[in-house]
Design a protein around this motif. Structure first.
Motif, PDB file in Angstrom:
ATOM      1  N   THR A 192      -6.898   3.297  -0.638  1.00  0.00           N
ATOM      2  CA  THR A 192      -7.020   4.649  -1.182  1.00  0.00           C
ATOM      3  C   THR A 192      -7.772   5.554  -0.215  1.00  0.00           C
ATOM      4  O   THR A 192      -7.357   6.692   0.055  1.00  0.00           O
ATOM      5  CB  THR A 192      -7.750   4.614  -2.537  1.00  0.00           C
ATOM      6  OG1 THR A 192      -6.996   3.822  -3.459  1.00  0.00           O
ATOM      7  CG2 THR A 192      -7.915   6.023  -3.101  1.00  0.00           C
ATOM      8  N   LEU A 193      -8.892   5.053   0.337  1.00  0.00           N
ATOM      9  CA  LEU A 193      -9.658   5.846   1.296  1.00  0.00           C
ATOM     10  C   LEU A 193      -8.841   6.128   2.550  1.00  0.00           C
ATOM     11  O   LEU A 193      -8.860   7.248   3.080  1.00  0.00           O
ATOM     12  CB  LEU A 193     -10.944   5.112   1.684  1.00  0.00           C
ATOM     13  CG  LEU A 193     -11.963   4.816   0.578  1.00  0.00           C
ATOM     14  CD1 LEU A 193     -13.258   4.283   1.192  1.00  0.00           C
ATOM     15  CD2 LEU A 193     -12.258   6.043  -0.253  1.00  0.00           C
ATOM     16  N   ALA A 194      -8.103   5.104   3.032  1.00  0.00           N
ATOM     17  CA  ALA A 194      -7.306   5.276   4.254  1.00  0.00           C
ATOM     18  C   ALA A 194      -6.228   6.339   4.062  1.00  0.00           C
ATOM     19  O   ALA A 194      -5.978   7.160   4.952  1.00  0.00           O
ATOM     20  CB  ALA A 194      -6.673   3.945   4.655  1.00  0.00           C
ATOM     21  N   ARG A 195      -5.588   6.325   2.893  1.00  0.00           N
ATOM     22  CA  ARG A 195      -4.553   7.326   2.635  1.00  0.00           C
ATOM     23  C   ARG A 195      -5.152   8.722   2.505  1.00  0.00           C
ATOM     24  O   ARG A 195      -4.537   9.709   2.918  1.00  0.00           O
ATOM     25  CB  ARG A 195      -3.778   6.952   1.376  1.00  0.00           C
ATOM     26  CG  ARG A 195      -2.849   5.756   1.562  1.00  0.00           C
ATOM     27  CD  ARG A 195      -2.187   5.359   0.256  1.00  0.00           C
ATOM     28  NE  ARG A 195      -1.223   4.284   0.464  1.00  0.00           N
ATOM     29  CZ  ARG A 195      -0.588   3.662  -0.525  1.00  0.00           C
ATOM     30  NH1 ARG A 195      -0.836   4.010  -1.792  1.00  0.00           N
ATOM     31  NH2 ARG A 195       0.274   2.700  -0.263  1.00  0.00           N
ATOM     32  N   ARG A 196      -6.350   8.797   1.915  1.00  0.00           N
ATOM     33  CA  ARG A 196      -7.000  10.095   1.751  1.00  0.00           C
ATOM     34  C   ARG A 196      -7.213  10.784   3.093  1.00  0.00           C
ATOM     35  O   ARG A 196      -6.995  11.988   3.235  1.00  0.00           O
ATOM     36  CB  ARG A 196      -8.347   9.918   1.050  1.00  0.00           C
ATOM     37  CG  ARG A 196      -8.291   9.795  -0.463  1.00  0.00           C
ATOM     38  CD  ARG A 196      -8.055  11.152  -1.126  1.00  0.00           C
ATOM     39  NE  ARG A 196      -8.223  11.102  -2.566  1.00  0.00           N
ATOM     40  CZ  ARG A 196      -9.333  11.472  -3.200  1.00  0.00           C
ATOM     41  NH1 ARG A 196     -10.379  11.896  -2.513  1.00  0.00           N
ATOM     42  NH2 ARG A 196      -9.395  11.408  -4.509  1.00  0.00           N
ATOM     43  N   ILE A 197      -7.675  10.035   4.095  1.00  0.00           N
ATOM     44  CA  ILE A 197      -8.036  10.642   5.379  1.00  0.00           C
ATOM     45  C   ILE A 197      -7.130  10.184   6.523  1.00  0.00           C
ATOM     46  O   ILE A 197      -7.398  10.498   7.681  1.00  0.00           O
ATOM     47  CB  ILE A 197      -9.510  10.345   5.728  1.00  0.00           C
ATOM     48  CG1 ILE A 197      -9.747   8.855   5.937  1.00  0.00           C
ATOM     49  CG2 ILE A 197     -10.435  10.885   4.648  1.00  0.00           C
ATOM     50  CD1 ILE A 197     -11.149   8.532   6.449  1.00  0.00           C
ATOM     51  N   ASP A 198      -6.062   9.441   6.205  1.00  0.00           N
ATOM     52  CA  ASP A 198      -5.117   8.963   7.212  1.00  0.00           C
ATOM     53  C   ASP A 198      -5.857   8.224   8.328  1.00  0.00           C
ATOM     54  O   ASP A 198      -5.774   8.588   9.504  1.00  0.00           O
ATOM     55  CB  ASP A 198      -4.314  10.136   7.787  1.00  0.00           C
ATOM     56  CG  ASP A 198      -3.129   9.666   8.639  1.00  0.00           C
ATOM     57  OD1 ASP A 198      -2.679   8.520   8.443  1.00  0.00           O
ATOM     58  OD2 ASP A 198      -2.683  10.444   9.503  1.00  0.00           O
ATOM     59  N   SER A 199      -6.579   7.175   7.962  1.00  0.00           N
ATOM     60  CA  SER A 199      -7.420   6.446   8.905  1.00  0.00           C
ATOM     61  C   SER A 199      -6.855   5.064   9.194  1.00  0.00           C
ATOM     62  O   SER A 199      -6.734   4.227   8.296  1.00  0.00           O
ATOM     63  CB  SER A 199      -8.838   6.315   8.341  1.00  0.00           C
ATOM     64  OG  SER A 199      -9.600   5.424   9.127  1.00  0.00           O
TER      65      SER A 199
END
Length: 388
Positions: free
Chosen positions: A154-161
């Motif tokens: 979820t965090l990775a998708r939020r900030i495209d990391s």
């Protein structure tokens, strides 16, 4: 739970292109990972000692390495969030990619070491002691790792990391590996068949696969990769929505880390247009792209002849000729200069990497095709391999 943590610990969480906001996301991922992985490592180590299981103890050290990976993620985002300075005018954003790459290397190292110990266990098997405590610890670990996978995804998708996406992939592979360990302990207890070492090898392969995928995801932006076609199409539509822009080409997008991108391209405008008016339009488009896509843009003006019947006819002929050489070829910056004995056709040929002919061979083929079409045609050709 994930949304509650985001609201609690991340200010302005929707401004995901802001380096400071990205740092907060990385800090949240890192701190949660450190705490949970240390707890899981301690629990698995006790369970592995109680059960005399190499697979469980290897899984414990895998969780310990995951805590180390979380530290790397935490430090990487901290460094990436630093402001630009005299020595790094484009900021430090690529350190986030380096952090992700280091996490991937740690995952690969754990996979190799686990594979070695598991092979030794295959040749020298020992009995695994089943206990409800060990089974409970592994079951809790699986549930926690599944949650951590969803949390980091979820965090990775939020900030495209890519760095946090690597952590998410590692968590999911850990859940699968621990499931295999739990299965092996149950099978050993019920049948007496020593599959602990074999399951360790399976775990190692899963971990190596996760590490390899994570390494590719972080290496690509470091090496330079083709921009997202959806983004390029959106930028093209934005630019060409201005009626004075007749075309665009030679788009180059430089990625200096998330939220730190620069772009340049050529914009074709009528050669008889007012120079000051076109200059003002280009400035407006650059500001527009910065506000819309958070990309600093530099646009080069290409004046072209429009509504000139002879130029339009020769351009159409030239387009047809180059497409006979290869259907993916296009041209731009077309202009002509006429003399008493010949006509210069001056243009660039845009050749994507799907065209395997060398630049020299391709250039000679284009010039020859023009000469065969009309001996008075002389091609002044530049081969352009840039492809947006």
């Amino acid at each position: 739970m994930t949304q509650r943590l985001i609201r609690r610990f991340i200010q302005h969480s929707t401004q995901t292109q802001d380096p400071q906001v990205r740092e907060q996301y990385g800090r949240l991922s890192g701190v949660v990972g450190i705490i949970l992985n240390l707890l899981l490592s301690a629990g698995k180590l006790l369970a592995g000692l109680a059960a005399s299981s190499i697979a469980i103890m290897a899984d414990a050290f895998n969780s310990l390495s995951d805590a180390g990976s979380s530290v790397v993620t935490l430090v990487g985002f901290r460094l990436a969030g630093r402001r630009a300075d005299a020595e790094h005018p484009f900021g430090h954003g690529r350190k986030e990619y380096l952090a992700g790459l280091l996490v991937a290397l740690i995952i690969l190292l754990v996979g190799v070491e686990l594979g070695k110990s598991s092979v030794e266990k295959i040749f020298h098997p020992t009995s695994v002691h089943f206990s409800r405590l060990s089974a409970a610890v592994l079951a809790v670990s699986i549930a926690v790792k599944l949650w951590m996978g969803r949390f980091n995804r979820t965090l990775a998708r939020r900030i495209d990391s890519a760095a946090i996406a690597a952590t998410a992939a590692d968590s999911l592979s850990d859940a699968a590996a621990t499931s295999a360990v739990l299965l092996g302990m149950v099978v050993d207890h019920l049948t007496g068949f020593p599959i602990d070492g074999w399951l360790g090898v399976l775990m190692a392969l899963l971990i190596l696969r996760a590490g390899w995928d994570a390494a590719k995801d972080t290496l690509n932006p470091l090496l330079g990769q083709r921009p997202d076609p959806t983004l390029i199409q959106a930028i093209r539509q934005n630019v060409l929505s201005h009626p004075q822009i007749m075309g665009m080409h030679d788009l180059i997008l430089h990625d200096y880390g998330p939220g730190r991108r620069m772009m340049s391209f050529h914009a074709e405008v009528p050669m008889d247009a007012d120079f000051m008016e076109m200059h003002d339009l280009i400035d407006h488009i650059e500001r527009e792209l910065k506000l819309t896509y958070q990309i600093d843009t530099s646009i080069h003006l290409d004046p072209i002849a429009v509504n000139d019947q002879r130029t339009d006819t020769l351009r159409a002929e030239t387009v047809a000729l180059v497409r006979e050489i290869h259907p993916d070829l296009t041209i731009h910056d077309f202009r002509i200069t006429s003399g008493p004995d010949h006509t210069n056709l001056i243009f660039d040929v845009l050749a994507p990497h799907s065209v395997t002919l060398s630049d020299e061979v391709l250039k000679a083929a284009v010039i020859q095709a023009l000469s065969e079409k009309n001996p008075r045609y002389y091609g002044v050709v530049q081969i352009d391999r840039l492809m947006e």
